[in-house]
Motif scaffolding. Structure first.
Motif: not given
Length: 525
Positions: A199-205
């Motif tokens: 979820l962190l990766g999706l949020m940042l990207a």
């Protein structure tokens, strides 16, 4: 129901492509064309077009974010990477642009856009080939990936220019983004290893990079890449990239489906793809010549060039922004180049061995610093592969064996070992020429700690062919690999998990003072 049909077609044709040795994305493109031929009722109903376009865009953003996570400047700030990529890009455009302008009768800007799209090589294909062969950290693999990253940056610049984004005054805040790095690092440290990491990766990207950059008038693609690059030096950047791999691949299926559904290939598109495929060898030859110019050996130049001898999915991404009318012909071109490139890269090492006598004389007398021949000097025990297992073996021996040495093919890893006062040098154990030039006058034992079975068998075989009669030991994770390693020349191959269990038991015995079988006398038994 429509999405289920997309998934069904993509899965079946992706499996067919993989079954015949091609990348699955070739199957996804064919699935898109097939669905398109079935008409809007089955293929792409009007109400679903926007959804597929959005999914495709998310896939592109995640691809660029993961590219950014690997954007370590020490891997691209090298003469052969910067010079090779920029010279190849410039020469290709200078040749392709006038040829396309004259032959196709199109405008100058359109010919330039096509030339740019055709100049790129496939990051996805090269990464998958190197990963499957465990050569991502080999010298030729690092050179190819560095050049591909440079091409990705060029593609991103072209997309930003052609998309016509007008930055707002707030776009200057982008230059303050490095100040966010400590916060991003702390967030990444705090997420653990489960779904929060994804979820962190999706949020940042998608949110910070995509929506955030669009809000200030910049390209969302640029945003995804920049945010990924901010995290590239974090120890868990690779883990974050791996956690997003499957999600990114699923969304990218939508991108390739969308291309296939955007139109059916006609005779002109097929002819364009065939002609582009016929000139593909010239692309590889140009890479080969340029890398030789930068003092790489013929083997490294050949293997890197073969990885780059294809057309790129980034060319399709650029075309989707700047040349939508050429998207279908370019999609066929990319798919055809993959059909040619993938099988050749699977037999890259045998191909080089067959034609080495023609290529080796083309080498420069001066060698690249990472390709100097190696002498082991007075080394008595050599550890090949200085990952976790190799490092543990080194630490266990360093106090009792002063003539100990390790070799590895990852310069960054070597630097860490040298900073820790370990005697470790650069060498690629899968390089056949390395073994031909290796000087090992006092070597008595070798420990094989390479990750892949091919590297272990090559090292054992070449050591015996060079007349080494000392002891060779290896580790392996799989029972069926033990005999392969021994047949290649190793004296013993130990199952890693078994040895770990024995070591744990020994620790418990020592802690609880439990006598070992050797300590028990006949009377005690």
């Amino acid at each position: 129901m429509t999405v289920a049909i997309w998934i069904l077609f993509a899965f079946i044709l992706g499996m067919v492509a993989r079954g015949i040795g091609l990348p699955p994305l070739v199957g996804y493109l064919i699935a898109g064309f097939t669905l398109n031929s079935l008409g809007p009722t089955v293929g792409l109903p009007a109400e679903s077009a926007d959804m597929l376009k959005h999914i495709a865009h998310l896939g592109v953003l995640l691809l660029l974010f993961t590219v950014g996570l690997k954007l370590k400047f020490r891997s691209i700030l090298r003469p052969e990477v910067i010079g090779g990529s920029l010279l190849h890009f410039g020469i290709t455009c200078m040749i392709f642009m006038p040829a396309l302008y004259l032959i196709l009768g199109i405008s100058g800007p359109e010919a330039l856009g096509l030339a740019i799209a055709l100049s790129f090589s496939s990051t996805v294909l090269a990464a998958k080939v190197l990963e499957s062969k465990q050569e991502l950290r080999a010298f030729h693999g690092r050179v190819a990936i560095g050049i591909l990253i440079m091409q990705d940056l060029i593609a991103l610049a072209v997309m930003s220019v052609t998309a016509g984004h007008t930055p707002s005054p707030y776009a200057l805040l982008v230059f303050a983004l490095p100040l966010m790095r400590p916060l991003l690092f702390r967030l990444l440290d705090a997420t653990g290893h489960d779904e929060l990491l994804v979820l962190l990766g999706l949020m940042l990207a998608l949110a910070v990079g995509g929506i955030g950059f669009e809000a200030v008038g910049l390209s969302s693609e640029l945003g995804a890449l920049v945010i990924g690059a901010l995290l590239a030096n974090h120890p868990r950047a690779v883990e974050l990239s791996n956690s997003l791999w499957s999600v990114k691949e699923v969304f990218l299926v939508g991108f390739f489906l969308q291309i296939g559904m955007s139109g059916m290939p006609d005779g002109n598109a097929l002819m364009f793809a065939i002609v582009a495929a016929l000139v593909l060898p010239l692309k590889g030859i140009l890479f080969f010549v340029l890398l030789l110019t930068f003092k790489l050996r013929s083997r490294s130049s050949f293997l890197s060039s073969l990885l780059l001898t294809n057309y790129s999915e980034f060319g399709l991404i650029v075309a989707s922004v700047a040349l939508p009318q050429w998207l279908v012909p370019l999609a066929i071109t990319v798919a055809l180049s993959f059909i040619i490139s993938a099988p050749l890269n699977r037999i890259a090492h045998p191909l080089y061995a067959r034609f080495a006598r023609y290529m080796d004389p083309l080498e420069s007398d001066k060698r690249h610093p990472d390709e100097q021949p190696l002498s082991l000097g007075d080394t008595r025990v050599l550890i090949i592969g200085m990952g976790r297992t190799g490092t543990a073996a080194y630490e266990a021996l360093r106090d009792s064996e002063p003539r100990l040495m390790g070799i590895d093919s990852d310069p960054a890893r070597i630097k860490g070992h040298q900073d820790a006062d370990r005697r470790v040098s650069f060498a690629d154990a899968e390089d056949f020429n390395f073994w031909q030039t290796l000087d090992m006058p006092e070597l008595e034992a070798v420990i094989l700690c390479l990750h892949d079975i091919e590297g272990k068998t090559i090292a054992a075989t070449k050591l015996r062919e060079r007349g080494f009669t000392g002891f060779i030991a290896s580790h392996t994770l799989h029972d069926d690999e033990v005999e392969r390693i021994k047949n290649a020349g190793a004296d013993d191959a130990y199952l890693t998990m078994n040895e770990t269990g024995v070591a744990l038991a020994v620790h418990v015995q020592q802690k609880l003072a439990i006598p070992t079988p050797a300590d028990i006398t006949p009377d005690q038994s």
